[in-house]
Design a protein around this motif. Structure first.
Motif, PDB file in Angstrom:
ATOM      1  N   LYS A   1       0.823  -1.214   0.000  1.00 38.98           N
ATOM      2  CA  LYS A   1       0.000   0.000   0.000  1.00 38.98           C
ATOM      3  C   LYS A   1       0.864   1.274   0.000  1.00 38.98           C
ATOM      4  CE  LYS A   1      -4.201  -2.067   1.390  1.00 38.98           C
ATOM      5  NZ  LYS A   1      -5.257  -2.312   2.341  1.00 38.98           N
ATOM      6  N   GLY A   2       1.910   1.249  -0.838  1.00 41.73           N
ATOM      7  CA  GLY A   2       2.720   2.446  -1.032  1.00 41.73           C
ATOM      8  C   GLY A   2       3.720   2.727   0.073  1.00 41.73           C
ATOM      9  N   TYR A   3       3.955   1.757   0.963  1.00 46.32           N
ATOM     10  CA  TYR A   3       4.826   2.026   2.107  1.00 46.32           C
ATOM     11  C   TYR A   3       5.813   0.878   2.268  1.00 46.32           C
ATOM     12  CZ  TYR A   3       6.067   3.373   6.897  1.00 46.32           C
ATOM     13  OH  TYR A   3       6.745   3.758   8.032  1.00 46.32           O
ATOM     14  N   ASN A   4       7.084   1.205   2.540  1.00 44.92           N
ATOM     15  CA  ASN A   4       8.117   0.169   2.696  1.00 44.92           C
ATOM     16  C   ASN A   4       8.246  -0.290   4.141  1.00 44.92           C
ATOM     17  OD1 ASN A   4       8.742   0.516   0.002  1.00 44.92           O
ATOM     18  ND2 ASN A   4      10.475   1.878   0.422  1.00 44.92           N
TER      19      ASN A   4
ATOM     20  N   THR B   1       1.812   6.167   7.471  1.00 41.31           N
ATOM     21  CA  THR B   1       1.184   7.308   6.799  1.00 41.31           C
ATOM     22  C   THR B   1      -0.303   7.347   7.194  1.00 41.31           C
ATOM     23  OG1 THR B   1       1.067   5.807   4.917  1.00 41.31           O
ATOM     24  CG2 THR B   1       2.757   7.505   4.840  1.00 41.31           C
ATOM     25  N   PRO B   2      -0.974   8.486   6.944  1.00 40.22           N
ATOM     26  CA  PRO B   2      -2.338   8.663   7.454  1.00 40.22           C
ATOM     27  C   PRO B   2      -3.308   7.560   7.055  1.00 40.22           C
ATOM     28  CG  PRO B   2      -1.522  10.721   6.551  1.00 40.22           C
ATOM     29  CD  PRO B   2      -0.472   9.707   6.280  1.00 40.22           C
ATOM     30  N   THR B   3      -3.241   7.109   5.791  1.00 37.65           N
ATOM     31  CA  THR B   3      -4.246   6.137   5.354  1.00 37.65           C
ATOM     32  C   THR B   3      -4.023   4.735   5.925  1.00 37.65           C
ATOM     33  OG1 THR B   3      -2.947   5.841   3.375  1.00 37.65           O
ATOM     34  CG2 THR B   3      -4.882   7.256   3.173  1.00 37.65           C
ATOM     35  N   LEU B   4      -2.812   4.438   6.386  1.00 40.83           N
ATOM     36  CA  LEU B   4      -2.540   3.107   6.933  1.00 40.83           C
ATOM     37  C   LEU B   4      -2.933   3.002   8.403  1.00 40.83           C
ATOM     38  CD1 LEU B   4       0.932   2.357   5.293  1.00 40.83           C
ATOM     39  CD2 LEU B   4      -1.287   1.433   4.648  1.00 40.83           C
ATOM     40  N   LEU B   5      -3.154   4.136   9.021  1.00 40.28           N
ATOM     41  CA  LEU B   5      -3.515   4.122  10.446  1.00 40.28           C
ATOM     42  C   LEU B   5      -5.013   3.843  10.630  1.00 40.28           C
ATOM     43  CD1 LEU B   5      -1.248   6.958  11.827  1.00 40.28           C
ATOM     44  CD2 LEU B   5      -1.316   4.601  12.632  1.00 40.28           C
ATOM     45  N   PRO B   6      -5.422   3.475  11.831  1.00 38.54           N
ATOM     46  CA  PRO B   6      -6.836   3.140  12.058  1.00 38.54           C
ATOM     47  C   PRO B   6      -7.787   4.264  11.614  1.00 38.54           C
ATOM     48  CG  PRO B   6      -5.526   2.549  13.972  1.00 38.54           C
ATOM     49  CD  PRO B   6      -4.603   3.276  13.045  1.00 38.54           C
TER      50      PRO B   6
ATOM     51  N   SER C   1      -0.981  17.341   4.455  1.00 38.31           N
ATOM     52  CA  SER C   1      -2.181  17.514   3.632  1.00 38.31           C
ATOM     53  C   SER C   1      -3.426  16.955   4.314  1.00 38.31           C
ATOM     54  CB  SER C   1      -2.029  16.814   2.285  1.00 38.31           C
ATOM     55  OG  SER C   1      -0.821  17.182   1.709  1.00 38.31           O
ATOM     56  N   SER C   2      -3.260  15.924   5.128  1.00 40.65           N
ATOM     57  CA  SER C   2      -4.480  15.363   5.746  1.00 40.65           C
ATOM     58  C   SER C   2      -4.673  15.808   7.180  1.00 40.65           C
ATOM     59  CB  SER C   2      -4.506  13.840   5.625  1.00 40.65           C
ATOM     60  OG  SER C   2      -3.256  13.306   5.791  1.00 40.65           O
ATOM     61  N   ARG C   3      -3.982  16.881   7.561  1.00 36.81           N
ATOM     62  CA  ARG C   3      -4.034  17.315   8.958  1.00 36.81           C
ATOM     63  C   ARG C   3      -5.453  17.634   9.429  1.00 36.81           C
ATOM     64  NH1 ARG C   3      -2.758  21.180   5.647  1.00 36.81           N
ATOM     65  NH2 ARG C   3      -3.314  23.364   5.967  1.00 36.81           N
TER      66      ARG C   3
END
Ligand code: A3P
Length: 302
Positions: free
Chosen positions: A16-19, A112-117, A183-185
């Protein structure tokens, strides 16, 4: 493994875009975090690696000292160091189910923001995001890569810098991380802090954390937190310095979590050409973001 997993190197896989480092977590566990239920009293410290995580972790755990230990004790748990008091959300190996931990729960994360709950993106809980200028991050990460056995040992600083600029390191690209969080703050209940402001005014940074987290400390207690968070005191503090990690994970002969603790150390590693080329990537990748970083103070830790 699911087909959306890409093997980046013998050390890293991309999901999902993260290493992620191999062996530290799984795509299934990362997916399960979406539904991890967030409580309003939860605190998440989020950083790109080497941005001051264990430092801020020390401050936050001190702000909750006593309370976290007491609720844990009542639940039959004992925490002997900051990693147990405030574990990494994405790495759960060997630890009890986080959903069973008593409140207040404290977590660290490099995600990153989208991977968090999703609950966090709905404004539940609190997020503290700490940023550091990316040249000092690169130098700190270069040294850390030699000491952390799950990361590839770079052949040279240039070798590391190339991978770092391409986002081919654990945590992926610094630029993407900072952009995504900034950006998602609006979705999060979030406080932004910088490593450099902590170096310049630790007392002020601790006060900011206190007021964001709603911790009421008298001035003597606040001074004690500041004192225990200085570089020298933390380096000697066995609950905070990560020397408690197994010797095959943190290779002490090659480095430590608390290394120099300064701002501007990049000047000792970057050549003029590397710095100029970094600056042009920085200009390009940070376009449109109103963030400013401090690059050139070199205050020694107290
Ligand atoms: P350096 O390698 O530049 O010294 P992280 O915790 O995110 O891995 O970040 C590690 C960096 O934070 C290291 O930077 C480390 O020395 C620095 N650090 C940790 N505790 C600190 C403190 N109390 N004061 C200043 N810097 C600290």
């Amino acid at each position: 493994m699911a087909s959306s997993v890409e093997i980046v190197s013998p050390y890293l896989f991309r999901y999902k875009g993260y290493n992620f480092a191999h062996g530290e977590t799984t795509p299934e566990y990362i997916d399960s975090l979406q539904d991890f239920e967030i409580r309003d009293s939860d605190v998440f410290l989020v950083t790109y690696p080497k941005s001051g995580t264990v430092w801020t972790q020390q401050i936050i755990t001190l702000l909750y000292e006593g309370e976290v230990e007491e609720v844990a004790h009542r639940a039959g748990l004992t925490y002997s160091n900051n990693l147990e008091r405030m574990p990494w959300l994405e790495y759960r190996e060997g630890r009890s189910d986080y959903s069973l931990r008593p409140s207040p729960r404290l977590f660290c994360s490099h995600l990153t923001p989208t991977l968090l709950p999703r609950g966090l993106r709905e404004g539940k809980g609190k997020v503290v995001y700490v940023m550091r200028n990316p040249k000092d991050v690169a130098v700190s990460y270069y040294h850390f890569s030699q000491a952390w056995s799950k990361l590839e040992t770079p052949h040279s600083f240039q070798d590391f810098l190339d991978k770092y600029l391409e986002g081919k390191v654990g945590g992926s690209s610094w630029f993407d991380h900072v952009r995504a969080w900034y950006s998602s703050r609006g979705l999060f209940h979030i406080l932004f802090l910088t490593y450099e402001e902590m170096v310049q005014d630790l007392h002020g940074a601790v006060q900011k954390l206190c007021s964001f987290l709603g911790r009421q400390l008298d001035s003597a207690s606040l001074d004690r937190v500041v004192d225990r968070a200085t570089f020298c005191n933390m380096k000697a503090d066995p609950r905070a310095n990560y020397e408690f990690l197994p010797a095959d994970l943190l290779l002490r002969e090659h480095g430590h979590f608390l290394r120099k603790g300064t701002t501007g150390d990049w000047k000792n590693s970057f050549t003029v050409a590397q710095s100029e080329s970094f600056d042009s990537v920085f200009q390009e990748r940070m376009r449109g973001l109103p963030l400013e970083f401090i690059w050139d103070i070199n205050k020694q830790p107290e």
